[in-house]
Design an enzyme around this catalytic site. Structure first.
Site, PDB file in Angstrom:
ATOM      1  N   ALA A 199       0.950  -0.970   0.012  1.00  0.00           N
ATOM      2  CA  ALA A 199       0.108   0.093   0.285  1.00  0.00           C
ATOM      3  C   ALA A 199       0.863   1.211   0.114  1.00  0.00           C
ATOM      4  O   ALA A 199       0.326   2.592  -0.287  1.00  0.00           O
ATOM      5  CB  ALA A 199      -1.115   0.079   1.498  1.00  0.00           C
ATOM      6  N   THR A 200       1.695   1.514   0.311  1.00  0.00           N
ATOM      7  CA  THR A 200       2.772   2.375   0.940  1.00  0.00           C
ATOM      8  C   THR A 200       3.361   2.358  -0.907  1.00  0.00           C
ATOM      9  O   THR A 200       2.993   3.883  -1.235  1.00  0.00           O
ATOM     10  CB  THR A 200       3.824   2.654   1.527  1.00  0.00           C
ATOM     11  OG1 THR A 200       3.537   1.604   2.820  1.00  0.00           O
ATOM     12  CG2 THR A 200       5.215   2.765   1.226  1.00  0.00           C
TER      13      THR A 200
ATOM     14  N   ASN B 199      -6.370   2.540  10.886  1.00  0.00           N
ATOM     15  CA  ASN B 199      -5.684   1.358  11.189  1.00  0.00           C
ATOM     16  C   ASN B 199      -5.967   0.798  13.079  1.00  0.00           C
ATOM     17  O   ASN B 199      -5.600  -0.086  13.103  1.00  0.00           O
ATOM     18  CB  ASN B 199      -4.535   1.732  10.859  1.00  0.00           C
ATOM     19  CG  ASN B 199      -3.582   2.583  11.099  1.00  0.00           C
ATOM     20  OD1 ASN B 199      -4.280   3.795   9.980  1.00  0.00           O
ATOM     21  ND2 ASN B 199      -2.059   2.855  11.417  1.00  0.00           N
TER      22      ASN B 199
ATOM     23  N   GLN C 273      -6.572  -1.132   5.426  1.00  0.00           N
ATOM     24  CA  GLN C 273      -8.024  -1.682   6.577  1.00  0.00           C
ATOM     25  C   GLN C 273      -9.336  -1.579   6.469  1.00  0.00           C
ATOM     26  O   GLN C 273     -10.133  -1.982   7.381  1.00  0.00           O
ATOM     27  CB  GLN C 273      -7.918  -0.710   7.721  1.00  0.00           C
ATOM     28  CG  GLN C 273      -6.176  -0.524   8.056  1.00  0.00           C
ATOM     29  CD  GLN C 273      -5.678  -1.715   8.837  1.00  0.00           C
ATOM     30  OE1 GLN C 273      -6.536  -2.805   9.237  1.00  0.00           O
ATOM     31  NE2 GLN C 273      -4.258  -1.512   8.805  1.00  0.00           N
TER      32      GLN C 273
ATOM     33  N   SER D  46      -3.050  -3.421   0.478  1.00  0.00           N
ATOM     34  CA  SER D  46      -1.724  -4.631   0.482  1.00  0.00           C
ATOM     35  C   SER D  46      -2.908  -5.700   0.859  1.00  0.00           C
ATOM     36  O   SER D  46      -3.743  -5.987   1.611  1.00  0.00           O
ATOM     37  CB  SER D  46      -0.948  -3.530   1.788  1.00  0.00           C
ATOM     38  OG  SER D  46      -0.033  -3.054   1.544  1.00  0.00           O
ATOM     39  N   ALA D  47      -1.752  -6.557   0.422  1.00  0.00           N
ATOM     40  CA  ALA D  47      -2.670  -8.456  -0.067  1.00  0.00           C
ATOM     41  C   ALA D  47      -2.460  -8.319   1.696  1.00  0.00           C
ATOM     42  O   ALA D  47      -3.057  -9.177   2.694  1.00  0.00           O
ATOM     43  CB  ALA D  47      -1.725  -9.167  -0.619  1.00  0.00           C
ATOM     44  N   HIS D  48      -0.837  -8.409   3.123  1.00  0.00           N
ATOM     45  CA  HIS D  48      -1.306  -8.434   3.958  1.00  0.00           C
ATOM     46  C   HIS D  48      -1.994  -8.594   4.908  1.00  0.00           C
ATOM     47  O   HIS D  48      -1.602  -8.521   6.227  1.00  0.00           O
ATOM     48  CB  HIS D  48       0.085  -8.492   3.967  1.00  0.00           C
ATOM     49  CG  HIS D  48       0.600  -7.218   4.838  1.00  0.00           C
ATOM     50  ND1 HIS D  48       0.879  -7.291   6.813  1.00  0.00           N
ATOM     51  CD2 HIS D  48       0.933  -5.724   4.013  1.00  0.00           C
ATOM     52  CE1 HIS D  48       0.895  -5.632   6.094  1.00  0.00           C
ATOM     53  NE2 HIS D  48       1.658  -4.792   5.108  1.00  0.00           N
TER      54      HIS D  48
ATOM     55  N   THR E 125       9.531  -6.433 -13.114  1.00  0.00           N
ATOM     56  CA  THR E 125       9.202  -8.175 -13.021  1.00  0.00           C
ATOM     57  C   THR E 125       8.151  -8.122 -11.831  1.00  0.00           C
ATOM     58  O   THR E 125       8.105  -7.568 -10.661  1.00  0.00           O
ATOM     59  CB  THR E 125      10.084  -9.007 -12.837  1.00  0.00           C
ATOM     60  OG1 THR E 125      10.892  -8.938 -14.316  1.00  0.00           O
ATOM     61  CG2 THR E 125       9.037 -10.407 -13.228  1.00  0.00           C
TER      62      THR E 125
ATOM     63  N   CYS F 235       4.670   1.492  12.117  1.00  0.00           N
ATOM     64  CA  CYS F 235       5.714   2.128  11.467  1.00  0.00           C
ATOM     65  C   CYS F 235       5.506   2.445  13.098  1.00  0.00           C
ATOM     66  O   CYS F 235       6.716   3.824  12.619  1.00  0.00           O
ATOM     67  CB  CYS F 235       5.095   1.975  10.305  1.00  0.00           C
ATOM     68  SG  CYS F 235       3.330   2.457   9.994  1.00  0.00           S
TER      69      CYS F 235
END
Ligand SMILES: Cc1ncc(COP(=O)(O)O)c(CNc2co[nH]c2=O)c1O
Length: 396
Positions: free
Chosen positions: A71-72, A153, A181, A201-203, A239, A326
């Site tokens: 996401a960043t 978040n 989120q 973001s996937a995580h 890639t 973070c």
């Protein structure tokens, strides 16, 4: 027993997602941009992943979804791309965001301020939510972008994205939402919300770390952040991490299928944990209980420093956080709680618990016991805490 209650920081990869990813390490390992069969062998599952992503956020076929690293990167691509196109090479010089965005937004905006861009950081109300009308109040003729998160978040509070989208559409200003989120917790519909750009973001929804996406509404052009290749139609060089892209797509499929489970069972366990903690005197839910993602609670426990609580919980197998990872290394007061206008004592006492579909009733019961014992222990050794309910401002 180990109980993971920091899912807003990151989530376990769903084992089903992991199985979908496995073939793309040692079997279907070709470069997707290679013309031979080894590269072409990756395409069917990559296309399937894109289909899951498009349907998961109700994007139209003419829209773009760019696979990025997280996401960043997605957020930086939007904010810096608009800066290049609309400000450096256009007649705009203003960006609107909020005081409670993730550092991926606020730090990028601070960088643009260092380059001469005017940035407005909109305040939130006493519940930590941005009111849509404040966006309208601050839009200017030279406003290039509005960037507002879908869900916070730390508190889980949901923001009025649809209303803000309508305001931006009417004003002819580009609208970006950081939905990191929100995906997998609440329904996300980019067409209903009048969104031009969206990041995730996937995580955060049981996909792998290191992969994310940028949604770009059809017809909108933006200068890439990364140059040097024709991947993603030249919109993001490099890639593609095929395994992670496939994992993110399948994680989106499962996330959408589990939204009802999030809204019922995960919410029930969150509410059970929250109610048990609120039985402890001088505790309060930061931002209130309304209009939140179903998995998150940020609770202030008077007289207990957040980091001390985390250490105690960790000693007993429970993982939680004081807010954004973070920002958790330093002992500064939580900026989100500061934005609510909380007093400095309260801003150091927040503990965030964020659940997922992999938590169980037994785990929550264990965590409740550990939390209550930790509060008693920490308050007993506190040099500054004395139970005096009349002295505690239970605001927020
Ligand atoms: C709203 C929001 N936006 C962007 C990001 C950045 O995501 P990344 O690029 O995948 O790292 C996060 C991560 N938030 C958190 C990371 O750790 N605790 C958190 O609350 C987030 O919560």
């Amino acid at each position: 027993m180990e109980v993971y209650l920091d899912n807003n920081a990151t989530t376990i990869v769903d084992p089903i997602v992991y199985e979908e990813m496995r073939p793309f390490f040692c079997e279907k390992y070709g470069n997707p941009n290679s013309l031979h069969r080894f590269g072409a062998g990756t395409h069917p599952k990559m296309m399937e992943a894109l289909d899951y992503l498009y349907s998961g956020i109700n994007a139209s076929d003419d829209d773009d979804i760019i696979i990025v690293s997280n996401a960043t990167e997605s957020i930086n691509t939007v904010i810096k791309g608009v800066w290049i196109d609309q400000i450096l090479n256009g007649n705009k010089n203003h960006i609107i965001t909020s005081e409670v965005e993730h550092p991926a937004v606020t730090a990028t905006c601070k960088f643009l301020e260092s380059q001469g861009v005017s940035v407005t950081y909109l305040p939130v109300n006493e519940n930590g939510v941005l009111e849509a009308h404040t966006v309208k109040d601050f839009i200017r003729d030279d406003t290039a972008l509005v960037s507002i998160m879908w869900a916070n978040n730390e508190t889980g509070k949901l923001f009025p994205i649809k209303e803000i989208g309508e305001i931006c559409k009417e004003a002819g200003v580009l609208f970006h939402s950081d939905a990191t989120q929100a995906i997998g917790k609440v329904p996300v519909d980019v067409q209903e919300a009048n969104i031009d750009f969206m990041s995730f973001s996937a995580h955060k929804f049981h996909g792998p770390k290191g992969v994310g996406a940028l949604y770009i509404k059809k017809g909108i052009k933006i200068t890439p952040l990364l140059h040097g290749g024709e991947q993603m139609g030249g919109k993001r060089a490099g890639t593609v991490d095929v395994a992670s892209m496939v994992g993110m797509g399948f994680a989106m499929k499962l996330a959408v299928e589990n939204l009802e489970f999030e809204a019922t069972e995960v919410k029930r366990l969150r509410d059970k944990l929250e109610a048990a903690i609120l039985e402890i005197p001088e505790t309060v839910v930061i931002g209130g209980k309304e209009n939140r993602t179903p998995n998150t609670t940020l609770i202030s426990i008077r007289g207990v420093e957040g980091e001390s609580m985390l250490w105690d919980l960790n000693q007993n197998g429970v993982g939680a956080s004081t807010g954004s990872a973070c920002a958790s290394e330093d002992l500064e007061a939580n900026p989100v709680m500061n934005a609510f206008g909380s007093d400095s004592e309260l801003a150091h006492t927040g503990v965030r618990f964020s659940l997922s579909r992999f938590n169980t009733e037994e785990q929550i019961d264990y965590a409740i016991d550990v939390i209550k014992k930790a509060v008693t222990r920490l308050r007993n050794i506190s040099s500054s805490y004395a139970y005096a309910p009349s002295s505690h401002k239970c605001g927020l």
